[in-house]
Every structure is written in C-alpha cells, then in structure tokens.
Design an enzyme around this catalytic site. Structure first.
Site, PDB file in Angstrom:
ATOM      1  CB  SER A   1       0.296 -37.428  29.063  1.00 25.83           C
ATOM      2  OG  SER A   1       1.114 -38.418  29.355  1.00 25.83           O
TER       3      SER A   1
ATOM      4  CG  ASP B   1       7.502   0.685   7.209  1.00 25.37           C
ATOM      5  OD1 ASP B   1       6.337   0.695   6.782  1.00 25.37           O
ATOM      6  OD2 ASP B   1       8.273   0.332   6.505  1.00 25.37           O
TER       7      ASP B   1
ATOM      8  CG  ASP C   1      -2.271  -0.907   0.875  1.00 26.27           C
ATOM      9  OD1 ASP C   1      -2.417  -1.297  -0.014  1.00 26.27           O
ATOM     10  OD2 ASP C   1      -2.923  -1.095   1.948  1.00 26.27           O
TER      11      ASP C   1
END
Length: 637
Positions: free
Chosen positions: A544, A114, A39
């Site tokens: 387990s 940024d 963008d």
C-alpha cells in the site's frame, strides 16, 4: 499599469463588485481571449485599452519605458506589456497567469480575461473561461488552426460559453490576404459543429496596428463585417432564463441567543421576505422572515447578492446546505457523472480519495470510473485509465455524502465543482456535473437487525483493522502471521488479508500500474470494512505505497477502528533479504513499477505503531502489537 480585476478588484477607485453587480448594468459583457501561444492575445487587449482611452498619461509613459526594455516590436509601443504584468511573462513574451481588465465604451462595459496560450497553463485558461459569456479565439494568420486552438475551443464549449469570435490576427504579416482568412475560417467551420456554439463571427484583424479592432481597416476593403468592438458592443446575450433560487449557506450566523441567520451569496434566482424555502438535502420547509445586510434589511435579494436570511422557525441547516424553492428543488445524489479538466502534475487515478468542493459544501469523493478521455481536436471519446495534466475526461464520481446540485448546463453556479488533494490542499481538477447517476437513487441501504456491535459483543472483542504497510521484503506478512497466531491462541476472532494471496483471487485482474495499485487497495479496504462489520479483527498486509489510499481505508471505518502499522525496513536491508528475488529482477529491468525501485513508496507521516525491523526480531515486534491492542482496549487485559 492598469488595475487587475481579481478576485476582489478595485476599478477606478470602486470595488468591482459595486461596478459589475449594479442592477442597472445589464449590458456588461464578460469575455476572454484565448488561443495558442504568441497569437497576440495580450496585444489585442492592450489595443482595446489604448484605443478606448482607458490609460492615464503616467501609464502610457510607463508603457513606453517598458517597451524599450522588454518590447518585441522594435521602436513601437508594445501594447502586450499592458497586460503581461509578471516579470517572467515580460521576459519570455508569454502570458502565464490570468489577467483581468476593465474597459468601457459609450455603449457597453466589459470585463476581459487574458488567458495563457501555453499548453501547460491550460488550467489557467479554464479559470478565465468559467465566468465568460464570449470567447475571442485568436489564430495567428501565419500558422492557422493549431491543437491548442482546438483545445481552448473545447474547454470554452464544455464550460458553457455560447458565443465565439474567430479573430484571425496578424493578417498584416500575410499581406492582408483574403484567401488566407477564408481558408482558416473554412477549416474552423468544418469542425465547429463539435463545439455547439450559438454564434460564431470571424474577423480578420491586426492587433498591433489596430486593423478591424476599433475602426474599419483600409487595408481590407474586401471585409464587410463588423469590427471587433462593434460586435462586442452589439452582441445580444440570451435573456437570463429565470433560474430558481439557489442559496448555498456559507455559515450560520449566531452572535447571541436572540439571532440566528444563514449567511451566503445568492447563486441564482431571487428571494423575498415571506417566501417559503426548503433545505435541498432534507426538504425541511421554513418561511423567510428577513433579508439582513450590514446596511439594513432588503426587500429582495438577487443573484450575486451577499446577505443573511432569517427564517420563521429553526430547522436543521448547516454550512454547505442549499436553500431552494419547494417546487424547484435540485437533484440530490451521492453519485454523479461529470466532465473533468485535470489541473495537477500527478495523474488522476480512479479510486483515489479527493475532496470535492461544490458551492459551500466540501466532502470526500473519488472517481469510480473514467468513462473516456475527450480528444481536444475533435471532442471524440478515447479509451483511457487515467488523466494527466490538462487532459479532459468524462467520469463517474462517488461522493461521501449526498450533495445538492443542478446539471452544469442548467446552472453553472450549482453544477461546477473542484477536486482538491487531501494532503496538499491543492486544486487538482475543475468539474462540471452533467447528471446524477440513476443507480444512486435506485439502490438503498438495507437496515439489518444484527449490527456490528452485536456481532463484536458475541465475540468479546473490539473490531478493528490492523493495516501493515512497508516495502516488499520488510517482513509485513511474517509479523502479521505471528500476530494472528497469538490472537487465535487468546481466543480472538480474526482474518488475515495478504497482498500476494488476494492477487490470486479478488484482485487477479489487476496489474502494478499506479491506477491498478489504487484499485487494489480500494477493493481490499472495502473487504476489510466488511470484516470489521462482522465483528472481526482483520489483519491487512499490503505494501500500500500511497498515503492517500491508506487514508481512504481509514476513512471507511469509524474512529479508532483503523490501526496503521509501519513495518519500517530500509531499502538496502529489504534488498539484502530479497527472498523471492524480486529486487534483483527489478534492478535488471525485468519487473516494472516495483515499489522502491521505479515506483514510489510514501511512508506514513504518523503511524499508530512504528516497527523498527533492524532493532527487533519478528517475535518481539508481534508482541509489541499485541501489547498495543491490550493497552488501548481492543483486547481484554
């Protein structure tokens, strides 16, 4: 290239802590750029640095050279390269890490982060947002609002950012079309109510060519609002609400017998010599005598000041405690409700033990209930049992000990925490405490006259958990049953919890997903703890499969009361035995999430007892366990 400000940065030859913490620098604005990939976030920051004259001649020369090698804008200078410092970022044309930059105008100083646009780097974006006052949310004018745009707006909102700039970038590629800009703004405004931002300013711009970044664009005479830099310079931040003192103790400074100080950084508020403070956890009071620094004593310490406090009397204070005013104490609880941003590849599983770090305090914690997952697009709650990478959820957490905190909305410093994987030490989640759970203060542990030692003494034995773990078909139940018979003949008091039997009752509502397996072990571990408290030797025979859950069971009882027994049988041998035909069905796809086939088994790293079922028969292995119990004082010889 320009310097990166993180985490102890140097800017223009000065430590950033000096530049940004000076008492006269009240106008500093911390903001981040965010949005979907490509963008133009890095380009925008590059434009700000370039147009505000923050670059030296050699930096510009390097930029021109890099633009020829890595640039994506033809013969023009690629301003994004000022920020995309990682080689991988330059080659891919994306931002991966969070890059911090410093720049200034005549009216204000700025720190800008940024942050990455790719979804897999959402966790990095959350890092950049955690200290920002404002978010510049970039939108590619060609694409409009995307899911990642909404995700970043959601995270900014959850992290308490109050101001947002909707920067509709690359408007030049749409012919500077006013209708395109207004359509995007209208779409965002229709959703903005979800986010609760205090201010929202929309600006059409072209970061590449500088339209509406520093100066007004001649290409968009229809836009009469401020440029980006004008808005950033003029934004009035809320006058800092006078938050009460919060001083998390980093360490107790005791260089000799004549000095005892408590070192840390003021998280909020201020402290002066003569102030009365209390330990948030216990309420013990004392008066501040001195505020000590390397350069001498101070008359006051404020937010972000790193100091050592001395008190007029010795009280019980250790690392992780928080000093606060007596009349403005934070909440103290061992159960909280919080938003979580999940940052790990491995999913969040309720009941799995993690470490929680809040301020300077690190304690054991587990998510007891995931209330809901937060939909990125709408902030609406969705039903879910686990969280995956970059998911946002609202959950209840149980802590090993009470911890002092403020709701995140009241105080970011004492309301933010991270969750850490106990084995890898990796951060798996960022969290924001919303409130303490009332049940934590309503329910109190009842003191009993007959305790564990009394019950065990009456039985003449040392209570313990014998925890048998291994693959299905390894022989756990067979060996555990033999051990219990031998102990019974010796007059010992025992109880055997077997995986299959427990699933017919206590855990009949659980399946075999990873989340259900974790809850299965949590319930059994709590039950075993009760048997130990009754003075029994309890034998637990469960696959387990996860180390973290076995460690959780160990942590529930005292040192020496948990004995991990690894019934080690190779998968091929277990499949050969396959008395119940389960492996065959799993191989044929009739049973899903079967340990060893399509669900992992994590063998113990250092079991207390390691049984090799290929070298000895079950009788001999049972004798080996009994000999261990006698030799280590669990049974009389």
């Amino acid at each position: 290239m320009t310097e990166i400000v993180s985490p102890r940065p140097v800017v223009d030859g000065h430590p950033a802590s000096e530049l940004f913490a000076r008492k006269d620098d009240k106008g500093i604005l911390r903001f981040l750029t965010c949005g979907s990939v490509d963008d133009g976030k890095s380009t925008l920051i590059g434009r700000l640095l370039y147009d505000t004259k923050r670059l030296f001649d050699d930096q510009i020369a390097t930029l021109e050279k890099d633009s020829r090698k890595f640039g994506t804008v033809g013969d023009d200078i690629d301003l994004a390269l000022l920020v995309d410092g990682l080689e991988a970022e330059r080659e891919q044309g994306i931002t991966i890490d969070v890059a911090y930059r410093f720049f200034a105008t005549e009216k204000r100083k700025f720190i800008v982060a940024d942050t990455p646009g790719h979804e897999q780097y959402t966790r990095n974006m959350a890092t950049g947002a955690s200290t920002a006052d404002l978010a510049v949310l970039l939108i590619d004018a060609r694409k409009g609002i995307l899911t990642q745009t909404r995700r970043h707006a959601t995270i900014a909102s959850l992290l308490g950012i109050r101001h947002v700039v909707l920067a509709v970038n690359k408007i030049d590629l749409m012919g500077y079309d006013r209708d395109v800009f207004e359509r995007i703004v209208g779409e965002f405004d229709a959703e903005a109510e979800h986010y609760g931002f205090a201010t929202r300013v929309a600006i059409p711009l072209s970061a590449r060519f500088g339209d509406n970044v520093i100066g007004q664009s001649p290409n968009m005479t229809w836009y009469q609002g401020p440029t980006l830099i004008e808005h950033l310079e003029g934004l009035e931040l809320e006058p800092g609400v006078d938050r009460p003192l919060r001083f998390p103790v980093q360490w107790v400074n005791r260089p000799d017998l004549t000095f005892r100080g408590y070192a840390g950084t003021v998280a909020s508020g201020a402290v002066h010599p003569g102030d009365t403070v209390v330990v948030a956890r216990s309420g013990q009071p004392a008066r501040v005598e001195r505020i000590v620094t390397y350069d001498g004593d101070l008359s006051a310490a404020e937010t972000d000041d790193a100091v050592t406090l001395t008190l007029d009397r010795e009280i019980d204070i250790s690392r992780g405690d928080v000093l606060v005013p007596a009349d403005a104490r934070p909440e103290v609880s061992d159960q909280v409700a919080a938003h979580l941003i999940w940052m790990a590849e491995e999913p969040m599983l309720p009941g799995r033990p993690y470490l929680l770090k809040l301020g300077t305090r690190t304690i054991g914690a587990a998510v007891t209930e995931l209330k809901h997952l937060v939909e990125a697009d709408t902030l609406k709650p969705l039903a879910a049992k686990t969280l995956g990478l970059n998911d946002i959820g609202f959950a209840n957490l149980s802590l090993a000990e009470p911890v002092a905190f403020d709701p995140y909305d009241d105080n970011h410093a004492t309301g933010a925490f991270i969750l850490i994987d106990r084995f890898t030490n990796q951060t798996v989640a960022a969290g924001m405490v919303r409130f303490g759970l009332r049940r934590a203060t309503n329910i109190h542990r009842q003191v009993l006259d007959i305790d564990k030692a009394s019950r065990a003494g009456a039985k003449g034995q040392r209570p313990s958990i014998l925890w048998f773990t291994g693959l299905s078909g390894a022989g756990k139940s067979t060996i555990a049953n033999m051990v219990e018979k031998k102990l019974h003949l010796m007059g010992r008091h025992t109880y055997l919890l077997d995986g299959d039997n427990v699933r017919h009752g206590l855990n009949r509502d659980l399946g075999f997903t990873d989340a259900d397996r974790v809850e299965n072990i949590r319930r059994v571990a709590e039950t075993a703890k009760l048997f130990v408290d009754a003075g029994l030797i309890v034998l637990v025979s469960f696959i387990s499969p996860f180390r973290s859950e076995r460690q959780m069971a160990r942590d529930l009882v005292e040192d020496g009361e948990f004995i991990e027994i690894f019934v080690d049988t190779p998968l091929a041998v277990a499949e050969e035995r396959d008395v119940k035909g389960l492996y065959k069905k799993a191989r044929e796809g009739q049973i899903k999430n079967f340990t060893g086939i399509d669900s992992p088994y994590e063998p113990p790293m250092a079991a207390d007892i390691h049984l090799d079922t290929t070298a000895h028969d079950s009788e001999a292995l049972a004798d080996q366990i009994v000999d261990y119990l006698i030799g280590n004082g669990y049974l009389p010889g």
